[in-house]
Design a protein around this motif. Structure first.
Motif, PDB file in Angstrom:
ATOM      1  N   LYS A   1       0.849  -1.199   0.000  1.00 23.34           N
ATOM      2  CA  LYS A   1       0.000   0.000   0.000  1.00 23.34           C
ATOM      3  C   LYS A   1       0.879   1.241   0.000  1.00 23.34           C
ATOM      4  CE  LYS A   1      -4.119  -1.914   2.015  1.00 23.34           C
ATOM      5  NZ  LYS A   1      -5.210  -1.766   2.951  1.00 23.34           N
ATOM      6  N   PHE A   2       0.402   2.248  -0.736  1.00 24.12           N
ATOM      7  CA  PHE A   2       1.152   3.483  -0.878  1.00 24.12           C
ATOM      8  C   PHE A   2       0.189   4.654  -0.853  1.00 24.12           C
ATOM      9  CE2 PHE A   2       3.216   6.521  -4.003  1.00 24.12           C
ATOM     10  CZ  PHE A   2       4.106   7.051  -3.083  1.00 24.12           C
ATOM     11  N   SER A   3       0.493   5.634  -0.015  1.00 28.41           N
ATOM     12  CA  SER A   3      -0.387   6.794   0.146  1.00 28.41           C
ATOM     13  C   SER A   3      -0.345   7.742  -1.047  1.00 28.41           C
ATOM     14  CB  SER A   3       0.011   7.566   1.402  1.00 28.41           C
ATOM     15  OG  SER A   3       1.251   8.235   1.177  1.00 28.41           O
ATOM     16  N   GLY A   4       0.694   7.629  -1.842  1.00 27.40           N
ATOM     17  CA  GLY A   4       0.881   8.552  -2.953  1.00 27.40           C
ATOM     18  C   GLY A   4       1.869   9.657  -2.638  1.00 27.40           C
ATOM     19  N   ASN A   5       2.323   9.734  -1.380  1.00 25.09           N
ATOM     20  CA  ASN A   5       3.287  10.743  -0.966  1.00 25.09           C
ATOM     21  C   ASN A   5       4.700  10.168  -1.126  1.00 25.09           C
ATOM     22  OD1 ASN A   5       4.911  12.615   0.257  1.00 25.09           O
ATOM     23  ND2 ASN A   5       3.757  12.692   2.183  1.00 25.09           N
ATOM     24  N   ASN A   6       5.388  10.598  -2.162  1.00 27.03           N
ATOM     25  CA  ASN A   6       6.718  10.063  -2.456  1.00 27.03           C
ATOM     26  C   ASN A   6       7.713  10.324  -1.323  1.00 27.03           C
ATOM     27  OD1 ASN A   6       8.442   8.652  -4.327  1.00 27.03           O
ATOM     28  ND2 ASN A   6       9.445  10.602  -4.728  1.00 27.03           N
ATOM     29  N   ASP A   7       7.504  11.372  -0.535  1.00 29.32           N
ATOM     30  CA  ASP A   7       8.413  11.655   0.577  1.00 29.32           C
ATOM     31  C   ASP A   7       8.490  10.474   1.548  1.00 29.32           C
ATOM     32  OD1 ASP A   7       8.981  14.167  -0.442  1.00 29.32           O
ATOM     33  OD2 ASP A   7       7.511  15.186   0.835  1.00 29.32           O
ATOM     34  N   GLU A   8       7.396   9.733   1.659  1.00 27.60           N
ATOM     35  CA  GLU A   8       7.371   8.582   2.567  1.00 27.60           C
ATOM     36  C   GLU A   8       8.333   7.471   2.138  1.00 27.60           C
ATOM     37  OE1 GLU A   8       3.316   7.291   2.927  1.00 27.60           O
ATOM     38  OE2 GLU A   8       2.662   9.222   3.727  1.00 27.60           O
ATOM     39  N   THR A   9       8.699   7.447   0.868  1.00 22.31           N
ATOM     40  CA  THR A   9       9.589   6.390   0.367  1.00 22.31           C
ATOM     41  C   THR A   9      11.044   6.638   0.739  1.00 22.31           C
ATOM     42  OG1 THR A   9      10.032   7.393  -1.806  1.00 22.31           O
ATOM     43  CG2 THR A   9       8.026   6.053  -1.587  1.00 22.31           C
ATOM     44  N   PHE A  10      11.331   7.811   1.315  1.00 23.18           N
ATOM     45  CA  PHE A  10      12.701   8.171   1.677  1.00 23.18           C
ATOM     46  C   PHE A  10      12.985   8.028   3.176  1.00 23.18           C
ATOM     47  CE2 PHE A  10      12.169  10.490  -2.337  1.00 23.18           C
ATOM     48  CZ  PHE A  10      13.365  10.195  -2.985  1.00 23.18           C
ATOM     49  N   LYS A  11      12.096   7.368   3.893  1.00 24.17           N
ATOM     50  CA  LYS A  11      12.326   7.207   5.337  1.00 24.17           C
ATOM     51  C   LYS A  11      13.538   6.306   5.567  1.00 24.17           C
ATOM     52  CE  LYS A  11       7.709   8.183   6.799  1.00 24.17           C
ATOM     53  NZ  LYS A  11       6.486   7.768   7.381  1.00 24.17           N
ATOM     54  N   PHE A  12      14.288   6.625   6.628  1.00 20.54           N
ATOM     55  CA  PHE A  12      15.483   5.833   6.934  1.00 20.54           C
ATOM     56  C   PHE A  12      15.753   5.826   8.426  1.00 20.54           C
ATOM     57  CE2 PHE A  12      20.186   5.719   7.529  1.00 20.54           C
ATOM     58  CZ  PHE A  12      20.352   4.380   7.216  1.00 20.54           C
ATOM     59  N   ASP A  13      16.003   4.618   8.931  1.00 17.16           N
ATOM     60  CA  ASP A  13      16.413   4.424  10.314  1.00 17.16           C
ATOM     61  C   ASP A  13      17.804   3.791  10.276  1.00 17.16           C
ATOM     62  OD1 ASP A  13      16.914   3.563  12.897  1.00 17.16           O
ATOM     63  OD2 ASP A  13      14.965   2.604  13.167  1.00 17.16           O
ATOM     64  N   PRO A  14      18.808   4.467  10.786  1.00 16.90           N
ATOM     65  CA  PRO A  14      20.170   3.920  10.730  1.00 16.90           C
ATOM     66  C   PRO A  14      20.310   2.524  11.344  1.00 16.90           C
ATOM     67  CG  PRO A  14      20.216   6.199  11.483  1.00 16.90           C
ATOM     68  CD  PRO A  14      18.775   5.791  11.408  1.00 16.90           C
ATOM     69  N   LYS A  15      19.430   2.201  12.309  1.00 17.64           N
ATOM     70  CA  LYS A  15      19.481   0.862  12.909  1.00 17.64           C
ATOM     71  C   LYS A  15      19.150  -0.216  11.881  1.00 17.64           C
ATOM     72  CE  LYS A  15      17.742   2.798  17.100  1.00 17.64           C
ATOM     73  NZ  LYS A  15      16.414   3.207  17.395  1.00 17.64           N
ATOM     74  N   GLU A  16      18.494   0.179  10.799  1.00 16.70           N
ATOM     75  CA  GLU A  16      18.075  -0.766   9.759  1.00 16.70           C
ATOM     76  C   GLU A  16      19.002  -0.756   8.546  1.00 16.70           C
ATOM     77  OE1 GLU A  16      15.465  -2.864  10.152  1.00 16.70           O
ATOM     78  OE2 GLU A  16      15.285  -2.054  12.191  1.00 16.70           O
TER      79      GLU A  16
END
Length: 176
Positions: free
Chosen positions: A96-111
């Motif tokens: 599922k994708f909200s359509g907000n491309n900014d959400e695809t750039f999330k990053f957690d250094p632990k991951e």
């Protein structure tokens, strides 16, 4: 006898040429070459595996403070969109994708380690899917596949630039 020898001498360069001739490229071979050049076969530009190799989680989260993405954000963005497209290619329902491309750039250094593995895996999955696909499927998807490779190459270039700005890029890896 002289004629036979003359014909053999004339034919020898043709035989040598035939041995050196490459197989005629196919749609599948061209698409696979494009995908592999962004995955793990550095050619005209650095592959993504080379671009992220040796990067720590701390380095992967670094930004220039000017609003540009970190390497980790770029990696997760590539993973997201490659997975979305691959699911569609396989006839599956994409995440599922909200359509907000900014959400695809999330990053957690632990991951970070998991992100690098996911990146390598989705690239491999694409190559395997194209390898198994028939010609009709590839004819329907060739334009999208070309755009996926181009999208990946674009962001790989950004990754290298971020690493250069950060001072963590080894120019021996291909881009000096």
């Amino acid at each position: 006898m002289k004629l036979t020898i003359l014909l053999l001498l004339l034919a020898m360069p043709l035989l040598a040429f035939a041995e050196d001739a490459k197989p005629v490229p196919t749609l599948k071979s061209i698409l696979l070459e494009q995908l592999r050049s962004t995955h793990n076969k550095s050619d005209w530009f650095v592959s993504v595996n080379a671009a992220v190799e040796g990067l720590t989680a701390e380095q992967a989260k670094w930004t220039d403070g000017k609003g540009n993405h970190s390497v980790g954000q770029l990696v997760n963005h590539i993973v997201f969109w490659d997975r979305q497209s691959l699911a569609k290619f396989k006839g599956e329902t994409p995440e599922k994708f909200s359509g907000n491309n900014d959400e695809t750039f999330k990053f957690d250094p632990k991951e970070w380690d998991a992100s690098v593995k996911a990146l390598d895996q989705v690239m491999m999955d694409w190559e395997n899917a194209v390898e198994k696909a028939d010609e009709a499927k590839l004819k329907d998807w060739y334009s999208t596949l070309g755009k996926i490779a181009t999208h990946n190459a674009y962001h790989i270039g950004e990754i290298v630039m971020v690493r250069k700005e950060q001072g963590s890029w080894n120019p021996e890896k291909g881009v000096k």
